[in-house]
Design an enzyme around this catalytic site. Structure first.
Site, PDB file in Angstrom:
ATOM      1  CB  SER A  39      47.625  -8.850  48.080  1.00  0.00           C
ATOM      2  OG  SER A  39      48.989  -9.156  47.946  1.00  0.00           O
ATOM      3  CG  ASP A 162      49.707  -5.774  47.642  1.00  0.00           C
ATOM      4  OD1 ASP A 162      48.734  -5.532  48.377  1.00  0.00           O
ATOM      5  OD2 ASP A 162      50.189  -6.905  47.503  1.00  0.00           O
TER       6      ASP A 162
END
Length: 303
Positions: A39, A162
């Protein structure tokens, strides 16, 4: 000669901006030979692996912090209908990817001067995928596709969200990049083994919008997963860079995150002065985690 270190940079929305300050300090003490990121850790780590300095990354963060496509904080201050319209904009795959490409250019992961791996979760195969080749912009976009905020990123037949969905602190994949020691940087909220009993607070709770409820809950869960990652794959040096006074969407406060990252990195290094970082984790490390029930996987150490 500097010791060769691989960095594991975790996710955490705006909290991950602290990685920039951490990098600024670590690069003066170590030869950074590999980066694995999830991320925001993949975004900051990918830019550094590309050859950008922490100061250059800081400037990019300042410029993009006010850009809606990278800063969903505006969702929380708008009326419901406008918030829904903004969400549609964030789910515009081309718009987000175009911005990423403008920031990064045509760089390929396999050609970066520092070995780099971005961690993403594939909804098609239902497993984590390590992106070690292909478009750097695509890798960073895939790893940072926060559910409910950004649309999944389709690439090579995969549908990525993510990487923090399964590996918010990707210590399990430290071996994917070279290095003599492993340094992990966590920016997620702390997890307590304790709980409080219910009591009436005598007032109504402040309302939260759906995106904030979802992401705050997700980050707290990821905080627990990060603890598990550290238990199962203890690094030589662990830096806790979470800034509790800030919010997960405070992307405009990049300078405060940067300074905090610098401060905690210096504190972490100071605690290891005179110690051999190649050794297994110390008894202090084990004592800290003795509060948690699950301790299997920790190496035995008799110091």
């Amino acid at each position: 000669m500097k010791q060769k270190a691989r960095l594991i940079l975790g996710g955490g929305a705006a909290f991950g901006l602290a990685h920039i300050g951490v990098l600024d300090v670590l690069q003066s003490e170590f030869d950074i030979t590999g980066i694995v990121g999830t991320s925001m850790g993949a975004i900051v780590g990918g830019l550094y692996a590309q050859g950008k300095t922490p100061q250059e990354i800081l400037e990019l963060a300042r410029e993009s912090g006010s850009t809606l496509v990278l800063n969903p904080n505006q969702l929380l201050s708008k009326p419901l209908k406008l918030s829904l319209d903004l969400i549609k904009g964030l789910h515009n795959k081309k718009k987000v990817m175009d911005l990423m490409s403008d920031l990064i250019g045509p760089a390929q992961v396999e050609d970066l001067p520092i070995p780099f791996v971005a961690v993403a979760y594939d909804l098609v195969s239902r497993q984590t995928v390590l992106i070690h080749q292909g478009s750097l912009a695509g890798a960073m976009r895939a790893s940072s596709s926060l559910p409910l905020i950004f649309a999944p990123h389709d690439m090579g037949g995969h549908l990525f969200v993510d990487g923090g969905v399964e590996h918010p602190l990707p210590l399990a994949f430290a071996h994917e990049v070279p290095g003599e020691i492993t340094i992990a940087v966590n920016v997620l909220p702390p997890v307590s083994p304790k709980a409080s009993h219910f009591s009436d607070l005598g007032k109504d709770a402040e309302e939260m919008k759906a995106p904030q409820v979802a992401i705050q809950s997700l980050l707290q869960n990821q905080g627990f997963m990060a603890v598990q990652a550290r238990l199962q794959n203890p690094p030589h040096l662990f830096i806790d860079a979470h800034l509790a006074e800030k919010d997960m969407f405070d992307l405009m406060d990049v300078d405060e995150f940067f300074k905090h990252g610098q401060d905690v990195a210096r504190e972490g290094l100071a605690s290891f002065v005179g110690q051999d970082l190649k050794k297994k984790p110390s008894s202090g490390f084990r004592k800290f985690f003795s509060r948690f029930k699950r301790t299997e996987g920790l190496p035995q150490n008799n110091d």
